[in-house]
Design a protein around this motif. Structure first.
Motif, mmCIF file in Angstrom:
data_model
loop_
_atom_site.group_PDB
_atom_site.id
_atom_site.type_symbol
_atom_site.label_atom_id
_atom_site.label_comp_id
_atom_site.label_asym_id
_atom_site.label_seq_id
_atom_site.Cartn_x
_atom_site.Cartn_y
_atom_site.Cartn_z
ATOM 1 N N GLN A 114 0.817 -1.218 0.000
ATOM 2 C CA GLN A 114 0.000 0.000 0.000
ATOM 3 C C GLN A 114 0.849 1.265 0.000
ATOM 4 O O GLN A 114 0.321 2.356 -0.239
ATOM 5 C CB GLN A 114 -0.917 0.000 1.225
ATOM 6 C CG GLN A 114 -1.975 -1.092 1.178
ATOM 7 C CD GLN A 114 -2.878 -0.927 -0.020
ATOM 8 O OE1 GLN A 114 -3.465 0.123 -0.241
ATOM 9 N NE2 GLN A 114 -2.990 -1.982 -0.832
ATOM 10 N N GLY A 115 2.113 1.129 0.280
ATOM 11 C CA GLY A 115 3.005 2.278 0.237
ATOM 12 C C GLY A 115 3.265 2.874 1.608
ATOM 13 O O GLY A 115 2.475 2.719 2.537
ATOM 14 N N THR A 116 4.387 3.563 1.711
ATOM 15 C CA THR A 116 4.746 4.296 2.913
ATOM 16 C C THR A 116 5.288 5.660 2.472
ATOM 17 O O THR A 116 6.101 5.748 1.556
ATOM 18 C CB THR A 116 5.756 3.517 3.771
ATOM 19 O OG1 THR A 116 5.993 4.196 4.998
ATOM 20 C CG2 THR A 116 7.079 3.279 3.048
ATOM 21 N N GLN A 117 4.792 6.709 3.110
ATOM 22 C CA GLN A 117 5.127 8.069 2.688
ATOM 23 C C GLN A 117 6.485 8.491 3.243
ATOM 24 O O GLN A 117 6.761 8.329 4.438
ATOM 25 C CB GLN A 117 4.053 9.051 3.164
ATOM 26 C CG GLN A 117 4.328 10.502 2.821
ATOM 27 C CD GLN A 117 4.273 10.776 1.324
ATOM 28 O OE1 GLN A 117 3.431 10.228 0.611
ATOM 29 N NE2 GLN A 117 5.181 11.634 0.842
ATOM 30 N N VAL A 118 7.295 9.039 2.353
ATOM 31 C CA VAL A 118 8.575 9.635 2.747
ATOM 32 C C VAL A 118 8.521 11.113 2.382
ATOM 33 O O VAL A 118 8.261 11.455 1.213
ATOM 34 C CB VAL A 118 9.758 8.952 2.039
ATOM 35 C CG1 VAL A 118 11.055 9.716 2.282
ATOM 36 C CG2 VAL A 118 9.886 7.506 2.500
ATOM 37 N N THR A 119 8.726 11.970 3.355
ATOM 38 C CA THR A 119 8.724 13.410 3.136
ATOM 39 C C THR A 119 10.041 13.982 3.641
ATOM 40 O O THR A 119 10.399 13.773 4.807
ATOM 41 C CB THR A 119 7.547 14.087 3.853
ATOM 42 O OG1 THR A 119 6.320 13.501 3.402
ATOM 43 C CG2 THR A 119 7.523 15.582 3.562
ATOM 44 N N VAL A 120 10.740 14.675 2.754
ATOM 45 C CA VAL A 120 12.036 15.257 3.101
ATOM 46 C C VAL A 120 11.897 16.774 3.065
ATOM 47 O O VAL A 120 11.594 17.347 2.016
ATOM 48 C CB VAL A 120 13.134 14.796 2.135
ATOM 49 C CG1 VAL A 120 14.496 15.335 2.585
ATOM 50 C CG2 VAL A 120 13.163 13.268 2.045
ATOM 51 N N SER A 121 12.108 17.402 4.193
ATOM 52 C CA SER A 121 11.973 18.863 4.267
ATOM 53 C C SER A 121 13.323 19.522 4.006
ATOM 54 O O SER A 121 14.371 18.986 4.347
ATOM 55 C CB SER A 121 11.442 19.269 5.641
ATOM 56 O OG SER A 121 12.351 18.891 6.658
ATOM 57 N N SER A 122 13.250 20.694 3.426
ATOM 58 C CA SER A 122 14.493 21.417 3.097
ATOM 59 C C SER A 122 14.937 22.320 4.232
ATOM 60 O O SER A 122 14.224 22.521 5.197
ATOM 61 C CB SER A 122 14.282 22.237 1.834
ATOM 62 O OG SER A 122 13.198 23.121 2.007
#
Length: 122
Positions: A114-122
């Protein structure tokens, strides 16, 4: 019934690391190539890395070479994606998939998580 379940995503600052895990059940795990794919909003799903049954690294997306490492533990039916030096452009939903045959194309993988969210902030 085949099940694929990812975990390990989250929010991280640029330059940070995450380790994704994927457990597959209902199949003979070491008969399958395992792949990690990602899809950002408005973009097509792209192959990030694929590994064969023996643990040979078959493929990395050019933009992740030297930063991401795929590995697998057949005894645990698990594949991992170690992601280092993360960049904002790595932000996406990351999916794990299984296929009996090698491919870089998402359409060639029949079994998906189902997926896993990866969020990379600057």
């Amino acid at each position: 019934q085949v099940q694929v379940v990812e975990s390990g995503g989250g929010l991280v600052q640029a330059g940070g690391s995450l380790r994704l895990s994927c457990i597959a059940s209902g199949l003979t795990f070491d008969d399958y190539y395992m792949g990690w794919f990602r899809q950002a909003p408005g973009k097509e799903r792209e192959g990030v890395s694929v590994i064969d049954w023996s643990g040979e690294i078959i493929y990395y997306l050019d933009s992740v070479k030297g930063r991401f490492t795929i590995s697998r533990d057949n005894a645990k039916n698990t594949v991992y994606l170690q992601m280092n030096s993360l960049k904002p452009e790595d932000t996406a939903m990351y999916y794990c998939a299984a296929s009996r045959y090698f491919s870089r194309r998402a359409t060639d993988f029949p079994y998906w998580g189902q997926g896993t969210q990866v969020t990379v902030s600057s």
